[in-house]
Design an enzyme around this catalytic site. Sequence first.
Site, mmCIF file in Angstrom:
data_model
loop_
_atom_site.group_PDB
_atom_site.id
_atom_site.type_symbol
_atom_site.label_atom_id
_atom_site.label_comp_id
_atom_site.label_asym_id
_atom_site.label_seq_id
_atom_site.Cartn_x
_atom_site.Cartn_y
_atom_site.Cartn_z
ATOM 1 N NE ARG A 102 2.524 3.020 3.121
ATOM 2 C CZ ARG A 102 2.045 2.280 2.127
ATOM 3 N NH1 ARG A 102 0.772 2.391 1.764
ATOM 4 N NH2 ARG A 102 2.817 1.429 1.481
ATOM 5 C CG HIS A 129 7.145 2.114 -1.537
ATOM 6 N ND1 HIS A 129 7.235 1.555 -0.266
ATOM 7 C CD2 HIS A 129 6.006 1.602 -2.080
ATOM 8 C CE1 HIS A 129 6.205 0.762 -0.063
ATOM 9 N NE2 HIS A 129 5.440 0.764 -1.146
ATOM 10 C CD GLN A 132 6.071 -2.678 -4.315
ATOM 11 O OE1 GLN A 132 5.187 -2.607 -3.470
ATOM 12 N NE2 GLN A 132 6.153 -3.701 -5.169
ATOM 13 C CG ASP A 224 3.249 4.146 -8.462
ATOM 14 O OD1 ASP A 224 2.205 3.529 -8.186
ATOM 15 O OD2 ASP A 224 3.843 4.880 -7.629
ATOM 16 C CB CYS A 264 4.288 -0.758 -6.517
ATOM 17 S SG CYS A 264 3.455 0.830 -6.695
HETATM 18 N N1 NVA Z 1 3.219 6.283 -5.473
HETATM 19 C C1 NVA Z 1 2.173 5.622 -4.729
HETATM 20 C C2 NVA Z 1 2.634 4.263 -4.274
HETATM 21 C C3 NVA Z 1 1.603 3.467 -3.526
HETATM 22 C C4 NVA Z 1 2.112 2.144 -3.064
HETATM 23 C C5 NVA Z 1 1.763 6.487 -3.550
HETATM 24 O O1 NVA Z 1 2.636 7.076 -2.891
HETATM 25 O O2 NVA Z 1 0.562 6.594 -3.294
HETATM 26 N N1 CP Z 2 2.557 -1.353 -3.061
HETATM 27 C C1 CP Z 2 2.200 -0.945 -1.834
HETATM 28 O O1 CP Z 2 3.005 -0.443 -1.035
HETATM 29 O O2 CP Z 2 0.895 -1.158 -1.548
HETATM 30 P P1 CP Z 2 0.096 -0.682 -0.254
HETATM 31 O O3 CP Z 2 -0.124 0.798 -0.360
HETATM 32 O O4 CP Z 2 -1.177 -1.467 -0.317
HETATM 33 O O5 CP Z 2 0.909 -1.005 0.973
#
Ligand code: NVA
Ligand code: CP
Length: 311
Positions: A102, A129, A132, A224, A264
């Site tokens: 990540r 992502h 997901q 989201d 998500c």
């Molecule tokens: N768009 C969000 C998704 C989190 C799972 C982010 O990148 O923070």
């Molecule tokens: N949806 C998702 O990826 O959640 P987290 O940030 O908790 O991993």
Amino acid sequence: MNMKRDLLSAFDMKDDLEDIVDLAISLKKRRYDYDPVLSRHILGMIFEKPSTRTRVSLETAIEQLGGHAIYLNPNDMQIGRGETVADTARVLSRFVDFISYRAHSSENVAELARNATVPVINALDNKEHPVQIVADFMTMKEKFGKLQALKLAYVGDGNNMANSLIAGAAILGMNVSVAAPPGHKPDSSIMQRSKDLAKKKSTSVEILDQPEDAVANADAVYTDVWVSMGEEAEKKEKEKQFAGYQINDSLMAKANKNAIFMHCLPAHRGLEVSASVIDGPKSVVFDQAENRLHTAKAILLTLHKSRSRGQ
Ligand code: NVA
Ligand code: CP
């Protein structure tokens, strides 16, 4: 020759996304009844940003398949003191069987994958992502019994989540309508590639201005957060720009009668979604969350199988 398959983008599943979804559905039916196919296999998990679902689902998945996970915080690694991503990839590949990452930057995920000799899984970056969306499409297939020709409406920020969903839906032969404010549209190259795919399948991928138009005839309405991880400085500005993009009861009423609401998670009630929608009868957000576990197993098994086959 480097015989491995990575999952960096939704497009990396262009030939087998629905197969992975179907494998996850079958794994869910026998939750604790499976062979420890990944016995003694190790997943190294690098997280530059926080995570609840991705971390716990991947860690639980590999443990349930007989393997083990190591959580790696860059602040506690030499990468935090300047060791390169490439050297980190080469070293970790000598120890572990999979790496999930990540990251703030999709370039770093690509760099890690280029230099790793084991499969690399993008556990979210600034652009995509992909893990997901497997859970999201699994959830849609459970609810509707099929994916092809369904309509997905995405309302909100054209972010990593939007990009992977659009690509995935195009791969699966779904129709997609996106409504996002000016300056926050999805990635243009992902849009173009998705439109090209949709053209071949006689489906449509479109960006509209008004949320009401995007959700018309939708089977699934997805949103989201407006402020993704790393964008905290833009919070005030973005909340103003996104004010008309909340999914609430009146917007949901404009979608199909049996439409589902998807997110998500984590979510912010009162911003991108009203509490009445996310906590209401159309919401499937906790099924999506649960399905992260089953799809994590399906992804690990698929990457493992490709590797054993030398694909
Ligand atoms: N768009 C969000 C998704 C989190 C799972 C982010 O990148 O923070
Ligand atoms: N949806 C998702 O990826 O959640 P987290 O940030 O908790 O991993």
